[in-house]
Design a protein around this motif. Structure first.
Motif, PDB file in Angstrom:
ATOM      1  N   GLU A   1     -14.909  19.453  -2.229  1.00 45.43           N
ATOM      2  CA  GLU A   1     -15.993  18.615  -2.723  1.00 45.43           C
ATOM      3  C   GLU A   1     -15.564  17.184  -2.415  1.00 45.43           C
TER       4      GLU A   1
ATOM      5  N   ILE B   1     -16.160  13.328  -2.856  1.00 46.88           N
ATOM      6  CA  ILE B   1     -16.846  12.430  -3.791  1.00 46.88           C
ATOM      7  C   ILE B   1     -16.637  10.976  -3.379  1.00 46.88           C
TER       8      ILE B   1
ATOM      9  N   ARG C   1     -17.541   7.013  -4.436  1.00 52.52           N
ATOM     10  CA  ARG C   1     -17.943   6.192  -5.592  1.00 52.52           C
ATOM     11  C   ARG C   1     -18.096   4.733  -5.184  1.00 52.52           C
TER      12      ARG C   1
ATOM     13  N   ALA D   1     -17.715   5.482 -13.040  1.00 53.48           N
ATOM     14  CA  ALA D   1     -18.511   6.326 -13.939  1.00 53.48           C
ATOM     15  C   ALA D   1     -17.798   7.673 -14.058  1.00 53.48           C
ATOM     16  N   GLY D   2     -18.265   8.486 -14.987  1.00 52.71           N
ATOM     17  CA  GLY D   2     -17.859   9.886 -15.082  1.00 52.71           C
ATOM     18  C   GLY D   2     -16.360  10.080 -15.142  1.00 52.71           C
ATOM     19  N   SER D   3     -15.856  11.035 -14.343  1.00 52.12           N
ATOM     20  CA  SER D   3     -14.446  11.413 -14.431  1.00 52.12           C
ATOM     21  C   SER D   3     -13.517  10.283 -13.990  1.00 52.12           C
TER      22      SER D   3
ATOM     23  N   ASP E   1     -22.415   7.099  -7.522  1.00 50.85           N
ATOM     24  CA  ASP E   1     -21.465   8.010  -6.877  1.00 50.85           C
ATOM     25  C   ASP E   1     -22.196   9.274  -6.468  1.00 50.85           C
ATOM     26  N   PHE E   2     -21.561  10.105  -5.676  1.00 50.92           N
ATOM     27  CA  PHE E   2     -22.184  11.374  -5.271  1.00 50.92           C
ATOM     28  C   PHE E   2     -21.140  12.314  -4.700  1.00 50.92           C
ATOM     29  N   LYS E   3     -21.527  13.584  -4.641  1.00 55.36           N
ATOM     30  CA  LYS E   3     -20.658  14.647  -4.129  1.00 55.36           C
ATOM     31  C   LYS E   3     -21.287  15.242  -2.881  1.00 55.36           C
TER      32      LYS E   3
ATOM     33  N   ASP F   1     -28.880  16.242  -8.916  1.00 56.42           N
ATOM     34  CA  ASP F   1     -27.801  17.112  -9.411  1.00 56.42           C
ATOM     35  C   ASP F   1     -26.437  16.636  -8.912  1.00 56.42           C
ATOM     36  N   THR F   2     -26.422  16.026  -7.745  1.00 53.46           N
ATOM     37  CA  THR F   2     -25.142  15.748  -7.073  1.00 53.46           C
ATOM     38  C   THR F   2     -24.857  14.250  -6.892  1.00 53.46           C
ATOM     39  N   CYS F   3     -25.763  13.421  -7.386  1.00 55.51           N
ATOM     40  CA  CYS F   3     -25.580  11.969  -7.283  1.00 55.51           C
ATOM     41  C   CYS F   3     -25.763  11.348  -8.663  1.00 55.51           C
ATOM     42  N   ARG F   4     -25.157  10.181  -8.882  1.00 56.12           N
ATOM     43  CA  ARG F   4     -25.541   9.360 -10.039  1.00 56.12           C
ATOM     44  C   ARG F   4     -26.447   8.248  -9.524  1.00 56.12           C
TER      45      ARG F   4
ATOM     46  N   ARG G   1     -26.195  16.597 -18.661  1.00 53.45           N
ATOM     47  CA  ARG G   1     -24.786  16.767 -19.035  1.00 53.45           C
ATOM     48  C   ARG G   1     -24.503  16.149 -20.398  1.00 53.45           C
TER      49      ARG G   1
HETATM   50  P1  TMP Z   1     -17.529  13.081 -11.719  1.00 50.10           P
HETATM   51  O1  TMP Z   1     -17.538  11.628 -12.144  1.00 50.10           O
HETATM   52  O2  TMP Z   1     -17.822  14.028 -12.853  1.00 50.10           O
HETATM   53  O3  TMP Z   1     -16.278  13.441 -10.986  1.00 50.10           O
HETATM   54  O4  TMP Z   1     -18.734  13.265 -10.677  1.00 50.10           O
HETATM   55  C1  TMP Z   1     -18.813  12.498  -9.495  1.00 50.10           C
HETATM   56  C2  TMP Z   1     -20.107  12.817  -8.763  1.00 50.10           C
HETATM   57  O5  TMP Z   1     -20.124  14.140  -8.295  1.00 50.10           O
HETATM   58  C3  TMP Z   1     -21.366  12.678  -9.624  1.00 50.10           C
HETATM   59  O6  TMP Z   1     -22.371  12.040  -8.860  1.00 50.10           O
HETATM   60  C4  TMP Z   1     -21.781  14.083  -9.950  1.00 50.10           C
HETATM   61  C5  TMP Z   1     -21.252  14.877  -8.792  1.00 50.10           C
HETATM   62  N1  TMP Z   1     -20.769  16.214  -9.171  1.00 50.10           N
HETATM   63  C6  TMP Z   1     -21.329  17.330  -8.591  1.00 50.10           C
HETATM   64  O7  TMP Z   1     -22.237  17.238  -7.778  1.00 50.10           O
HETATM   65  N2  TMP Z   1     -20.831  18.553  -8.946  1.00 50.10           N
HETATM   66  C7  TMP Z   1     -19.826  18.709  -9.840  1.00 50.10           C
HETATM   67  O8  TMP Z   1     -19.431  19.834 -10.118  1.00 50.10           O
HETATM   68  C8  TMP Z   1     -19.259  17.530 -10.426  1.00 50.10           C
HETATM   69  C9  TMP Z   1     -18.131  17.648 -11.420  1.00 50.10           C
HETATM   70  C10 TMP Z   1     -19.748  16.311 -10.053  1.00 50.10           C
END
Ligand code: TMP
Length: 235
Positions: free
Chosen positions: A90, A92, A94, A98-100, A175-177, A197-200, A216
């Motif tokens: 995955e 990512i 940024r 944000a987030g993790s 951010d995005f994955k 689902d996969t971007c902020r 979430r």
């Molecule tokens: P995170 O801050 O939780 O690591 O997420 C970073 C970005 O990745 C956020 O835009 C959400 C996306 N993401 C996914 O698409 N799938 C996932 O399983 C996770 C944990 C994050």
């Protein structure tokens, strides 16, 4: 192209074979999960938003020279894509904390970075997608050094294209994955989806969250956020 047997069912999508071994049909569901599937729910209409938005963005990226798996949208929820074997990383990117990232490094959300960051997780639900660096990925045989270099360059290019595009919609791409896949000849292309689902996505004036974080974090207004993003993209 016709839908044949189901090959796979994931958390948010199903994948079907077609009569051509080089192509599959993806079908987007309204099912939503978070925290490794611990939290489950439904986001009504999400499958339509994610399918249409992802296809729109993949087409935009193709025009800018980024190869993707996209082939043809069949309906609101179904799309023909090139069959790939997913690189189990995955990726990512940024632009804003944000987030993790905020949690791991003990910083507030919303710090705008001078330069984008990249990180990789090992796509493995049993291990909870652990973070790894490119050396670990090579050691584990997940990709070669050249493939990782190629993926990294594509990911930053995708970020520049998408960041500018979303800015024009008054949306901050926080951010995005991304996930990448390999075609039968070894070519690496962008795969999976690019969606709320996969971007902020934050409204650039109010910082209101317009993405899956509403689900979430139990913020309410989940469906409205997906609809708002759909409206801005297809204005
Ligand atoms: P995170 O801050 O939780 O690591 O997420 C970073 C970005 O990745 C956020 O835009 C959400 C996306 N993401 C996914 O698409 N799938 C996932 O399983 C996770 C944990 C994050």
């Amino acid at each position: 192209m016709n839908k044949c047997e189901q090959l796979y069912e994931g958390k948010a999508k199903k994948v079907f074979a077609t009569e051509d071994p080089e192509y599959v049909i993806v079908s987007y569901k309204d099912d939503a999960t978070a925290f490794d599937g611990l939290k489950k729910g439904t986001i009504s209409g999400k499958g339509v938003v994610n399918n249409r938005m992802s296809n729109y963005l993949m087409k935009l990226l193709e025009k800018q020279g980024v190869p993707t798996h996209y082939v043809e949208e069949l309906s609101d929820r179904e799309t023909v894509v090139r069959k790939v074997s997913i690189v189990p990383l995955e990726v990512i990117i940024r632009n804003v904390s944000a987030g993790s990232f905020a949690k791991r490094y003990g910083v507030e959300e919303g710090i705008v970075f001078a330069e984008p960051t990249i990180e990789f997780s090992y796509k493995n639900d049993d291990l909870h997608d652990p973070l790894l660096n490119s050396y670990h990925a090579v050691a584990l045989g997940l990709a070669t050094r050249e493939e990782i270099e190629n993926i990294k360059n594509m990911a930053f290019k995708i970020n520049s294209v998408l960041k500018e595009y979303f800015k024009s919609l008054k949306v901050t791409l926080v951010d995005f994955k991304l996930e990448f896949g390999k075609l039968s000849d070894g070519t690496i292309v962008l795969a999976d989806e690019i969606s709320p689902d996969t971007c902020r996505f934050w409204d650039s004036e109010t910082n209101e969250k317009l993405d899956k974080d509403r689900f979430r974090r139990d913020l309410g207004g989940v469906e409205d956020a997906y609809e708002e993003m759909m409206k801005r993209v297809f204005k």
